[in-house]
Scaffold this active site. Structure first.
Site, PDB file in Angstrom:
ATOM      1  N   ASP A  10      11.218  -2.990  -3.690  1.00  0.00           N
ATOM      2  CA  ASP A  10      10.288  -3.202  -4.807  1.00  0.00           C
ATOM      3  C   ASP A  10       9.416  -1.954  -4.897  1.00  0.00           C
ATOM      4  O   ASP A  10       9.359  -1.155  -3.961  1.00  0.00           O
ATOM      5  CB  ASP A  10       9.414  -4.446  -4.533  1.00  0.00           C
ATOM      6  CG  ASP A  10       8.387  -4.687  -5.639  1.00  0.00           C
ATOM      7  OD1 ASP A  10       8.693  -4.398  -6.814  1.00  0.00           O
ATOM      8  OD2 ASP A  10       7.279  -5.164  -5.338  1.00  0.00           O
ATOM      9  N   SER A  11       8.713  -1.838  -6.028  1.00  0.00           N
ATOM     10  CA  SER A  11       7.758  -0.740  -6.183  1.00  0.00           C
ATOM     11  C   SER A  11       6.608  -0.884  -5.199  1.00  0.00           C
ATOM     12  O   SER A  11       5.775   0.011  -5.097  1.00  0.00           O
ATOM     13  CB  SER A  11       7.192  -0.771  -7.596  1.00  0.00           C
ATOM     14  OG  SER A  11       6.492  -1.982  -7.796  1.00  0.00           O
ATOM     15  N   CYS A  73      12.238  -6.467  -8.143  1.00  0.00           N
ATOM     16  CA  CYS A  73      11.232  -5.930  -9.060  1.00  0.00           C
ATOM     17  C   CYS A  73      11.765  -6.083 -10.483  1.00  0.00           C
ATOM     18  O   CYS A  73      12.861  -5.592 -10.791  1.00  0.00           O
ATOM     19  CB  CYS A  73      11.018  -4.453  -8.728  1.00  0.00           C
ATOM     20  SG  CYS A  73       9.916  -3.570  -9.833  1.00  0.00           S
ATOM     21  N   GLU A 151      -1.937  -3.950  -4.504  1.00  0.00           N
ATOM     22  CA  GLU A 151      -1.547  -2.881  -3.569  1.00  0.00           C
ATOM     23  C   GLU A 151      -2.754  -2.376  -2.764  1.00  0.00           C
ATOM     24  O   GLU A 151      -2.599  -1.846  -1.672  1.00  0.00           O
ATOM     25  CB  GLU A 151      -0.908  -1.706  -4.325  1.00  0.00           C
ATOM     26  CG  GLU A 151       0.467  -2.021  -4.916  1.00  0.00           C
ATOM     27  CD  GLU A 151       1.555  -2.222  -3.866  1.00  0.00           C
ATOM     28  OE1 GLU A 151       1.518  -1.558  -2.820  1.00  0.00           O
ATOM     29  OE2 GLU A 151       2.436  -3.089  -4.096  1.00  0.00           O
ATOM     30  N   CYS A 183       6.762 -10.515 -12.904  1.00  0.00           N
ATOM     31  CA  CYS A 183       6.579  -9.408 -11.946  1.00  0.00           C
ATOM     32  C   CYS A 183       6.502 -10.044 -10.566  1.00  0.00           C
ATOM     33  O   CYS A 183       5.844 -11.083 -10.395  1.00  0.00           O
ATOM     34  CB  CYS A 183       5.282  -8.663 -12.277  1.00  0.00           C
ATOM     35  SG  CYS A 183       4.762  -7.484 -11.004  1.00  0.00           S
ATOM     36  N   HIS A 185       5.011  -9.245  -7.956  1.00  0.00           N
ATOM     37  CA  HIS A 185       3.676  -9.281  -7.325  1.00  0.00           C
ATOM     38  C   HIS A 185       2.920 -10.564  -7.712  1.00  0.00           C
ATOM     39  O   HIS A 185       2.025 -10.993  -6.998  1.00  0.00           O
ATOM     40  CB  HIS A 185       2.831  -8.086  -7.780  1.00  0.00           C
ATOM     41  CG  HIS A 185       3.162  -6.780  -7.114  1.00  0.00           C
ATOM     42  ND1 HIS A 185       4.345  -6.126  -7.319  1.00  0.00           N
ATOM     43  CD2 HIS A 185       2.438  -6.005  -6.258  1.00  0.00           C
ATOM     44  CE1 HIS A 185       4.343  -4.993  -6.620  1.00  0.00           C
ATOM     45  NE2 HIS A 185       3.189  -4.892  -5.972  1.00  0.00           N
TER      46      HIS A 185
HETATM   47  N1  DGL Z   1       6.913  -5.974  -8.566  1.00  0.00           N
HETATM   48  C1  DGL Z   1       7.112  -5.161  -9.717  1.00  0.00           C
HETATM   49  C2  DGL Z   1       7.760  -6.001 -10.829  1.00  0.00           C
HETATM   50  O1  DGL Z   1       8.357  -7.028 -10.528  1.00  0.00           O
HETATM   51  C3  DGL Z   1       5.843  -4.475 -10.050  1.00  0.00           C
HETATM   52  C4  DGL Z   1       6.020  -3.425 -11.071  1.00  0.00           C
HETATM   53  C5  DGL Z   1       5.120  -2.242 -10.973  1.00  0.00           C
HETATM   54  O2  DGL Z   1       5.150  -1.566  -9.956  1.00  0.00           O
HETATM   55  O3  DGL Z   1       4.453  -1.974 -11.973  1.00  0.00           O
HETATM   56  O4  DGL Z   1       7.774  -5.663 -11.995  1.00  0.00           O
END
Ligand code: DGL
Length: 259
Positions: A10-11, A73, A151, A183, A185
């Protein structure tokens, strides 16, 4: 049958919400989780840059001998999964906002979706939304600022509460009965969201579906682990170890990675 690990990226730390679902369904599988926190958020970045980052994450996980990659993600999936599937020779599982079940079950015919700019502006999201929610009032909201707060360890902060209040108001005014979390998160926001939303509004995310799909694809490819010993689950981050640990709880193997 394969004893190789499942790779998940994931990001940032949000994809751990997906890792938890996968671990529930496949407790015997070894996993390697990669949190590319230093590049979070992916949401405001363009498609080309998102593809570049996803390629790097995938290469890292394949170097670690992963048998299947879960793109945990929505932003990465909606922008890069086609590229990944055509350029790497392992199965990929992606995640997309659960707009279809929300649209099918909505009684008020109004559904809210909270996701990143990258997801809401993607061709894949428009396609799914057009296909399943054309007769529904879909209130789209970019969750700008949410991922950076998570984050930075500010999940339960006043700042977060004010942002969410602002983002939910147009949805509440439109009488939504479903809120789609687009998302990975955002499942961590559920307790706060439930507090802010009118009673009866249901929250949907795609975590369980992704875990079921991961199991089905492993089975189909004859890749399910036959191990009977406890699984090994390793987490790598190029960001803050404490934030990752807070979301996972104690007792996990978390390492810093200069990535
Ligand atoms: N967890 C990512 C998602 O599902 C976050 C995206 C981001 O880093 O902006 O979209």
């Amino acid at each position: 049958m394969s004893k190789q690990p499942i790779g998940i990226f994931d990001s940032g730390v949000g994809g751990t919400s997906i890792w938890k679902e996968i671990h529930k369904v496949l407790p015997q599988e070894d996993t390697i989780y990669l949190s590319d926190s230093i590049h979070a958020p992916y949401g405001p970045k363009g498609k080309e840059r998102i593809i570049e980052l996803c390629k790097k994450n995938t290469e890292y996980l394949l170097d670690k001998n992963c048998k299947l990659i879960v793109v945990a993600c929505n932003t990465a999936t909606t922008n890069a999964i086609d590229y990944l599937r055509s350029n790497f020779n392992v199965p990929f599982i992606g995640i997309e906002p659960a707009i279809k079940p929300a649209a099918l079950q909505s009684k008020t015919k109004a559904v809210g979706i909270l996701a990143t700019k990258g997801t809401l502006s993607s061709a894949l999201f428009h396609k799914t939304s057009g296909e399943f929610a054309s007769d529904i009032n879909v209130i789209e909201q970019v969750g700008e600022g949410i991922v950076p707060l998570i984050e930075n360890g500010k999940l339960y902060s006043d700042e977060m509460k004010s942002l969410l209040k602002l983002y939910l108001q147009p949805m509440i005014d439109t009488n939504i009965d479903y809120l789609v979390l687009g998302c990975t998160h955002y499942p961590y926001l559920i307790p706060i969201l439930l507090d802010l939303l009118p009673k009866g509004v249901k929250i949907i995310d795609s975590g369980e579906a992704v875990a079921r799909q991961t199991k089905a694809v492993l089975k189909k490819n004859n890749l399910l682990s036959t191990k009977h010993t406890k699984s090994k689950n390793t987490f790598f981050t190029n960001g803050n170890l404490d934030v990752l640990q807070q979301l996972l709880g104690l007792g996990y193997d978390i390492d810093y990675l200069d990535f």
